[in-house]
Design a protein around this motif. Structure first.
Motif, PDB file in Angstrom:
ATOM      1  N   TRP A   1       0.836  -1.187   0.000  1.00  0.00           N
ATOM      2  CA  TRP A   1       0.000   0.000   0.000  1.00  0.00           C
ATOM      3  C   TRP A   1       0.874   1.241   0.000  1.00  0.00           C
ATOM      4  CZ3 TRP A   1      -4.289  -1.279   4.158  1.00  0.00           C
ATOM      5  CH2 TRP A   1      -5.033  -2.376   3.718  1.00  0.00           C
ATOM      6  N   LYS A   2       0.256   2.374  -0.288  1.00  0.00           N
ATOM      7  CA  LYS A   2       0.987   3.639  -0.290  1.00  0.00           C
ATOM      8  C   LYS A   2       1.046   4.204   1.129  1.00  0.00           C
ATOM      9  CE  LYS A   2       0.296   4.509  -5.133  1.00  0.00           C
ATOM     10  NZ  LYS A   2      -0.134   5.429  -6.166  1.00  0.00           N
ATOM     11  N   GLN A   3       1.374   5.470   1.274  1.00  0.00           N
ATOM     12  CA  GLN A   3       1.604   6.069   2.598  1.00  0.00           C
ATOM     13  C   GLN A   3       0.333   6.429   3.357  1.00  0.00           C
ATOM     14  OE1 GLN A   3       5.010   5.048   3.100  1.00  0.00           O
ATOM     15  NE2 GLN A   3       4.475   6.608   4.599  1.00  0.00           N
ATOM     16  N   ARG A   4      -0.736   6.865   2.656  1.00  0.00           N
ATOM     17  CA  ARG A   4      -1.938   7.369   3.317  1.00  0.00           C
ATOM     18  C   ARG A   4      -3.154   6.679   2.698  1.00  0.00           C
ATOM     19  NH1 ARG A   4      -0.127  10.965   6.434  1.00  0.00           N
ATOM     20  NH2 ARG A   4      -2.024  12.094   6.902  1.00  0.00           N
ATOM     21  N   ASN A   5      -3.626   5.647   3.350  1.00  0.00           N
ATOM     22  CA  ASN A   5      -4.598   4.732   2.762  1.00  0.00           C
ATOM     23  C   ASN A   5      -5.991   4.857   3.367  1.00  0.00           C
ATOM     24  OD1 ASN A   5      -2.549   2.930   1.225  1.00  0.00           O
ATOM     25  ND2 ASN A   5      -1.708   3.161   3.283  1.00  0.00           N
ATOM     26  N   PHE A   6      -6.996   4.860   2.481  1.00  0.00           N
ATOM     27  CA  PHE A   6      -8.391   4.774   2.902  1.00  0.00           C
ATOM     28  C   PHE A   6      -8.885   3.383   2.552  1.00  0.00           C
ATOM     29  CE2 PHE A   6     -12.910   4.803   1.846  1.00  0.00           C
ATOM     30  CZ  PHE A   6     -13.413   5.161   3.082  1.00  0.00           C
ATOM     31  N   ILE A   7      -9.506   2.705   3.517  1.00  0.00           N
ATOM     32  CA  ILE A   7      -9.946   1.336   3.304  1.00  0.00           C
ATOM     33  C   ILE A   7     -11.394   1.170   3.755  1.00  0.00           C
ATOM     34  CG2 ILE A   7      -9.463  -1.111   3.729  1.00  0.00           C
ATOM     35  CD1 ILE A   7      -6.852   1.289   4.864  1.00  0.00           C
ATOM     36  N   ASN A   8     -12.292   0.936   2.799  1.00  0.00           N
ATOM     37  CA  ASN A   8     -13.651   0.501   3.072  1.00  0.00           C
ATOM     38  C   ASN A   8     -13.692  -0.936   2.556  1.00  0.00           C
ATOM     39  OD1 ASN A   8     -16.371   0.000   3.316  1.00  0.00           O
ATOM     40  ND2 ASN A   8     -17.010   1.453   1.746  1.00  0.00           N
ATOM     41  N   PRO A   9     -13.321  -1.897   3.413  1.00  0.00           N
ATOM     42  CA  PRO A   9     -13.149  -3.270   2.938  1.00  0.00           C
ATOM     43  C   PRO A   9     -14.481  -3.950   2.662  1.00  0.00           C
ATOM     44  CG  PRO A   9     -12.989  -3.244   5.305  1.00  0.00           C
ATOM     45  CD  PRO A   9     -13.123  -1.800   4.863  1.00  0.00           C
ATOM     46  N   PRO A  10     -14.429  -5.049   1.924  1.00  0.00           N
ATOM     47  CA  PRO A  10     -15.635  -5.884   1.834  1.00  0.00           C
ATOM     48  C   PRO A  10     -16.031  -6.300   3.251  1.00  0.00           C
ATOM     49  CG  PRO A  10     -13.928  -6.648   0.317  1.00  0.00           C
ATOM     50  CD  PRO A  10     -13.308  -5.612   1.195  1.00  0.00           C
ATOM     51  N   TYR A  11     -17.317  -6.376   3.530  1.00  0.00           N
ATOM     52  CA  TYR A  11     -17.760  -6.670   4.882  1.00  0.00           C
ATOM     53  C   TYR A  11     -17.981  -8.151   5.150  1.00  0.00           C
ATOM     54  CZ  TYR A  11     -18.397  -1.746   6.186  1.00  0.00           C
ATOM     55  OH  TYR A  11     -18.201  -0.433   6.493  1.00  0.00           O
ATOM     56  N   SER A  12     -17.786  -9.007   4.151  1.00  0.00           N
ATOM     57  CA  SER A  12     -17.864 -10.438   4.449  1.00  0.00           C
ATOM     58  C   SER A  12     -16.739 -10.742   5.433  1.00  0.00           C
ATOM     59  CB  SER A  12     -17.756 -11.284   3.192  1.00  0.00           C
ATOM     60  OG  SER A  12     -16.554 -11.024   2.508  1.00  0.00           O
ATOM     61  N   ARG A  13     -17.003 -11.632   6.365  1.00  0.00           N
ATOM     62  CA  ARG A  13     -16.118 -11.806   7.520  1.00  0.00           C
ATOM     63  C   ARG A  13     -14.660 -12.054   7.163  1.00  0.00           C
ATOM     64  NH1 ARG A  13     -16.079 -16.715  11.257  1.00  0.00           N
ATOM     65  NH2 ARG A  13     -14.269 -16.228  12.475  1.00  0.00           N
ATOM     66  N   LYS A  14     -14.390 -13.014   6.301  1.00  0.00           N
ATOM     67  CA  LYS A  14     -13.000 -13.366   6.001  1.00  0.00           C
ATOM     68  C   LYS A  14     -12.263 -12.224   5.313  1.00  0.00           C
ATOM     69  CE  LYS A  14     -13.481 -18.335   5.976  1.00  0.00           C
ATOM     70  NZ  LYS A  14     -13.338 -19.580   5.250  1.00  0.00           N
ATOM     71  N   LEU A  15     -12.912 -11.556   4.361  1.00  0.00           N
ATOM     72  CA  LEU A  15     -12.244 -10.449   3.676  1.00  0.00           C
ATOM     73  C   LEU A  15     -12.067  -9.250   4.591  1.00  0.00           C
ATOM     74  CD1 LEU A  15     -13.813 -10.612   0.114  1.00  0.00           C
ATOM     75  CD2 LEU A  15     -11.422 -11.033   0.749  1.00  0.00           C
ATOM     76  N   LYS A  16     -13.084  -8.946   5.387  1.00  0.00           N
ATOM     77  CA  LYS A  16     -12.973  -7.815   6.321  1.00  0.00           C
ATOM     78  C   LYS A  16     -11.802  -8.031   7.276  1.00  0.00           C
ATOM     79  CE  LYS A  16     -15.719  -7.684   9.715  1.00  0.00           C
ATOM     80  NZ  LYS A  16     -16.948  -7.771  10.478  1.00  0.00           N
ATOM     81  N   GLU A  17     -11.725  -9.217   7.854  1.00  0.00           N
ATOM     82  CA  GLU A  17     -10.638  -9.520   8.784  1.00  0.00           C
ATOM     83  C   GLU A  17      -9.285  -9.479   8.090  1.00  0.00           C
ATOM     84  OE1 GLU A  17     -11.486 -13.102  10.968  1.00  0.00           O
ATOM     85  OE2 GLU A  17     -13.256 -12.208  11.897  1.00  0.00           O
ATOM     86  N   ALA A  18      -9.208  -9.980   6.861  1.00  0.00           N
ATOM     87  CA  ALA A  18      -7.941  -9.958   6.118  1.00  0.00           C
ATOM     88  C   ALA A  18      -7.486  -8.525   5.872  1.00  0.00           C
ATOM     89  CB  ALA A  18      -8.085 -10.719   4.799  1.00  0.00           C
ATOM     90  N   PHE A  19      -8.416  -7.622   5.526  1.00  0.00           N
ATOM     91  CA  PHE A  19      -8.041  -6.223   5.301  1.00  0.00           C
ATOM     92  C   PHE A  19      -7.661  -5.524   6.602  1.00  0.00           C
ATOM     93  CE2 PHE A  19      -9.713  -6.638   1.008  1.00  0.00           C
ATOM     94  CZ  PHE A  19      -8.812  -5.862   0.299  1.00  0.00           C
TER      95      PHE A  19
END
Length: 141
Positions: free
Chosen positions: A49-67
């Motif tokens: 990732w770059k220096q200043r990141n915005f993350i609205n991850p997928p909300y499915s459990r496994k993907l959310k936790e991974a992000f």
């Protein structure tokens, strides 16, 4: 009772007002999981990732936790990671990973209205999430 046969999408856009407010404060230079992103081209979980990141991850459990775990890992490299997450303060990920690593948590008043394709296949712009939301900041401001 929920219809468990409905297809739920993980592809929901952060409302512009919320993103713009956060961006004016944090000056983002990367989004590892942008709206309508083709993950066959690249996955935010597999790249630096770059220096200043915005993350609205997928909300499915496994993907959310991974992000969440990836954001913590990137913040340990000195990067800023600002996440829009559902509030779930009783979970293991919250107590074992978010709380010990967060710089700040902000609870959002009211439900965030996301944009995306609903379970009926319609594009909606005023779809409230099923959970309250919070902003979690990892790393330096």
């Amino acid at each position: 009772m929920k219809d468990r046969n409905l297809i739920h999408s993980d592809n929901w856009k952060t409302p512009d007002y919320l993103y713009n407010e956060l961006n004016s404060e944090f000056n983002f230079d990367f989004d590892p999981c942008p709206f309508n992103h083709n993950i066959e081209l690249w996955s935010g979980l597999d790249i630096e990732w770059k220096q200043r990141n915005f993350i609205n991850p997928p909300y499915s459990r496994k993907l959310k936790e991974a992000f969440i775990l990836k954001a913590i890992q990137e913040s340990e490299k000195g990067k800023l990671c600002v996440m829009l997450l559902p509030v779930s303060t009783s979970t293991k990920i919250f107590h074992d990973h978010i709380l010990p690593n967060k710089k700040e948590i902000r609870f959002i008043r009211g439900r965030v209205k996301f944009q995306g394709i609903n379970t009926k296949g319609e594009f909606v712009t005023e779809k409230c999430g099923m959970h309250d939301s919070m902003i979690v900041v990892f790393g330096d401001k």
